[in-house]
Design a protein around this motif. Structure first.
Motif, mmCIF file in Angstrom:
data_model
loop_
_atom_site.group_PDB
_atom_site.id
_atom_site.type_symbol
_atom_site.label_atom_id
_atom_site.label_comp_id
_atom_site.label_asym_id
_atom_site.label_seq_id
_atom_site.Cartn_x
_atom_site.Cartn_y
_atom_site.Cartn_z
ATOM 1 N N ASP A 401 3.647 8.168 1.375
ATOM 2 C CA ASP A 401 2.229 8.131 1.454
ATOM 3 C C ASP A 401 1.653 9.277 1.983
ATOM 4 O OD1 ASP A 401 2.694 5.400 0.416
ATOM 5 O OD2 ASP A 401 2.756 4.485 2.639
ATOM 6 N N LEU A 402 0.403 9.161 1.917
ATOM 7 C CA LEU A 402 -0.357 10.350 2.944
ATOM 8 C C LEU A 402 -1.013 9.722 3.952
ATOM 9 C CD1 LEU A 402 -1.757 13.199 2.765
ATOM 10 C CD2 LEU A 402 -3.670 12.226 1.375
ATOM 11 N N ARG A 411 1.823 14.405 3.765
ATOM 12 C CA ARG A 411 2.403 13.500 2.912
ATOM 13 C C ARG A 411 3.994 13.184 3.413
ATOM 14 N NH1 ARG A 411 0.837 11.099 -1.675
ATOM 15 N NH2 ARG A 411 -0.849 12.748 -1.812
ATOM 16 N N THR A 446 -3.351 6.540 1.647
ATOM 17 C CA THR A 446 -2.889 6.095 0.430
ATOM 18 C C THR A 446 -2.571 4.729 0.206
ATOM 19 O OG1 THR A 446 -0.826 6.928 0.550
ATOM 20 C CG2 THR A 446 -2.548 8.718 -0.305
ATOM 21 N N LYS A 509 -9.727 6.563 -7.123
ATOM 22 C CA LYS A 509 -8.337 6.406 -6.520
ATOM 23 C C LYS A 509 -7.967 7.441 -5.573
ATOM 24 C CE LYS A 509 -6.412 4.687 -10.941
ATOM 25 N NZ LYS A 509 -5.291 5.112 -11.827
ATOM 26 N N GLU A 511 -5.477 9.590 -4.996
ATOM 27 C CA GLU A 511 -5.118 10.847 -5.120
ATOM 28 C C GLU A 511 -6.086 11.529 -5.939
ATOM 29 O OE1 GLU A 511 -3.537 7.617 -8.192
ATOM 30 O OE2 GLU A 511 -3.783 8.027 -6.148
ATOM 31 N N ASP A 512 -7.359 10.926 -6.486
ATOM 32 C CA ASP A 512 -8.260 11.669 -7.098
ATOM 33 C C ASP A 512 -9.405 12.130 -6.039
ATOM 34 O OD1 ASP A 512 -6.911 11.318 -9.402
ATOM 35 O OD2 ASP A 512 -7.783 9.393 -10.023
#
Length: 549
Positions: A401-402, A411, A446, A509, A511-512
């Protein structure tokens, strides 16, 4: 009354004693007319007379008065002996004057010896009254007083030799007394040690049910053993000064007290002790060697099997928790895996120790006490452990997880019950104590599957609002990583000082996030330039007015 007397002698007799007596070096002796000053003679005569008077009073004194008289005798005797030592160091020695004084000291010591013997006889007559432990301890203290006076007696005999008197017969008599006394004390300390060991074994077997009488008996025996050992040590030193072989006595004293002194480390004593230990070791090896070897083999075998069983248990638990439908956190999976292996090995270790004859009950109780002590010493570590347990239970984040916690964004790469390892965006590895994280705000970036990308773009006041809004909408909708639901928000937000500001809030998302942010920002600048829409920068108009006088 006798205990008061014993206490006084115990307190003041050491003041009269010296280090190990030795034969005095030859000193020139004169028989000429006395050279001692008249004032000194008068002072010494008064001290001797005071001692004689108090000794006479001691025979009839009772209660506390007897204690006071004993104290006066000790004090006056100490003063007199110090004066005699000073006169013996003078040159020439006034032998005619000193000889009767020293002989008086010898007579005094003999009277005190008889007095102590009388006290011991009276104490022995009280045995069987139900207070034997206390009476025997008093007897041991009186015996120590006798040995201290024997030390003074040898010193006094050496003084007589310095003033020219033949002491050979007196030394022989003292030597016979010391030899017989050392033999008696050697047997006594050995017997007392055996009694003490038996009493300790009885108290240990009683465990929590041990009585105060048993505890008191052990303490009395320890004190008696200490007194008797000290008496034997004094006699050994006196016999050494008289040229006797005391190796056997020293070996006994060392085996009882365990004190390693310079005397004990003599060659004869050391060789005798080593021989005794080797014989004991050889006997144990012959009688119990096969049993011990077999027990050690079983111990090692059980440890080996426990190690394999622990590894097998870890693997089984790891496969179970990783495939579990409970969706356990990585930290919880590691916790169960590690705990299972250590628990199996600990059980095996306890079984192995029991095969060696070690009682597990006292051992576990000792671990409990040690745990309390260690707990106080490791409060900060236990605080981290408690925070790790809370993180394990509530799962605010997991490996991968971030997060933003304890002022750090990165992270999670590893978790334990005491710390969390975070790898930052610029690839730095930070190890943060769990209590720092649990005691602060935890932002799990995240944990949700969608994240809103907040951006603001400004156009000039002279630009077309509808046209700019259409361009922004087309850019957002064209980006492949912008999600359709929830729908992006594109609205005129503020009329600023130098620009008209639009907010652009698409969803992507987690991560994007940065890819969407950077792509849309770049595309807006390029499209605004192509479409002739300005992106104003802050500016200020300055007006200058000129006035005429």
């Amino acid at each position: 009354m006798h205990r008061y007397l014993a206490l006084v002698f115990a307190l003041f007799i050491p003041l009269l004693s010296l280090s190990s007596p030795a034969q005095a070096e030859p000193v020139a002796v004169t028989d000429n007319t006395s050279t001692t000053p008249v004032a000194v003679k008068a002072e010494l005569a008064m001290l001797q007379q005071a001692i004689d008077t108090d000794i006479h009073k001691l025979k009839h004194a009772k209660g506390e008065l007897k204690t006071i008289v004993e104290y006066r005798i000790q004090n006056k005797t100490l003063q007199l002996r110090n004066k005699i030592k000073d006169l013996l160091e003078a040159t020439p020695i006034d032998s005619a004057f000193l000889q009767p004084l020293i002989q008086g000291q010898l007579n005094y010591i003999q009277q005190i010896d008889s007095y102590i013997d009388d006290n011991i006889d009276k104490l022995e007559q009280q045995l069987g009254s139900g207070k034997d432990d206390a009476i025997l301890l008093d007897i041991a203290k009186r015996e120590l007083d006798k040995d201290t006076y024997y030390k003074q007696q040898l010193e006094t005999l050496n003084w007589l030799e310095q003033v020219g008197q033949d002491i050979s017969e007196a030394q022989k008599s003292l030597l016979q007394i010391l030899i017989a006394r050392a033999d008696m004390l050697e047997s006594l300390v050995t017997y007392t040690q055996q009694q003490l060991q038996a009493a300790v074994d009885t108290a240990t077997s009683a465990g929590k049910d041990v009585t105060s009488a048993q505890t008191s008996h052990v303490m009395m025996l320890k004190e008696r053993l200490a007194q008797n050992s000290q008496s034997l040590n004094i006699d050994i030193n006196l016999l050494d000064a008289l040229g006797q072989d005391t190796a056997a006595l020293k070996k006994t004293l060392f085996s009882v007290s365990g004190d390693i002194t310079q005397d004990v480390l003599s060659f004869d004593v050391a060789s005798s002790l080593i021989e005794q230990w080797l014989n004991t070791a050889q006997e144990q090896a012959i009688n119990h060697g096969p049993t011990v070897v077999f027990k050690l083999f079983v111990f090692c075998l059980i440890l080996f099997i426990a190690g394999l069983a622990g590894k097998l248990a870890k693997q089984i638990v790891k496969n179970t928790v990783s495939n579990s439908k409970l969706n356990l956190s990585k930290l919880l999976q590691d916790f169960f895996t590690s705990l299972s292996g250590k628990a199996v090995f600990t059980i095996g270790l306890l079984i192995a120790l029991s095969q060696l004859g070690i009682e597990l009950g006292p051992l576990l109780a000792g671990f409990g006490i040690a745990g309390v002590i260690i707990g106080f010493a490791l409060q900060d570590t236990l605080s981290n452990f408690a925070s790790g347990m809370m993180i394990l239970i509530y799962r605010p984040y997991d490996v991968g997880d971030l997060i933003n916690a304890a002022g750090v964004t990165g992270r999670v790469s590893h978790m334990s019950l005491v710390s969390t390892t975070i790898k930052t965006m610029d690839n730095q590895r930070l190890i943060i104590p769990n209590n720092k994280i649990w005691g602060d705000t935890i932002n799990n970036i995240t944990v949700e599957h969608q994240r809103r990308v907040d951006m603001t773009f400004g156009i000039g006041y002279s630009d077309n609002i509808e046209h700019a809004e259409a361009i922004l909408k087309s850019i957002v909708e064209a980006h492949p990583k912008v999600q359709a639901l929830p729908a992006p928000t594109i609205k005129l937000h503020l009329l600023g000082e130098s620009s008209v500001d639009f907010i652009v809030r698409p969803w992507a998302k987690p991560e994007d996030y940065w890819e969407v942010y950077w792509d849309i920002t770049r595309e807006v600048k390029m499209r605004f330039d192509a479409e002739g829409i300005s992106i104003p920068f802050p500016q200020r108009d300055v007006h200058i007015y000129q006035t005429t006088k």
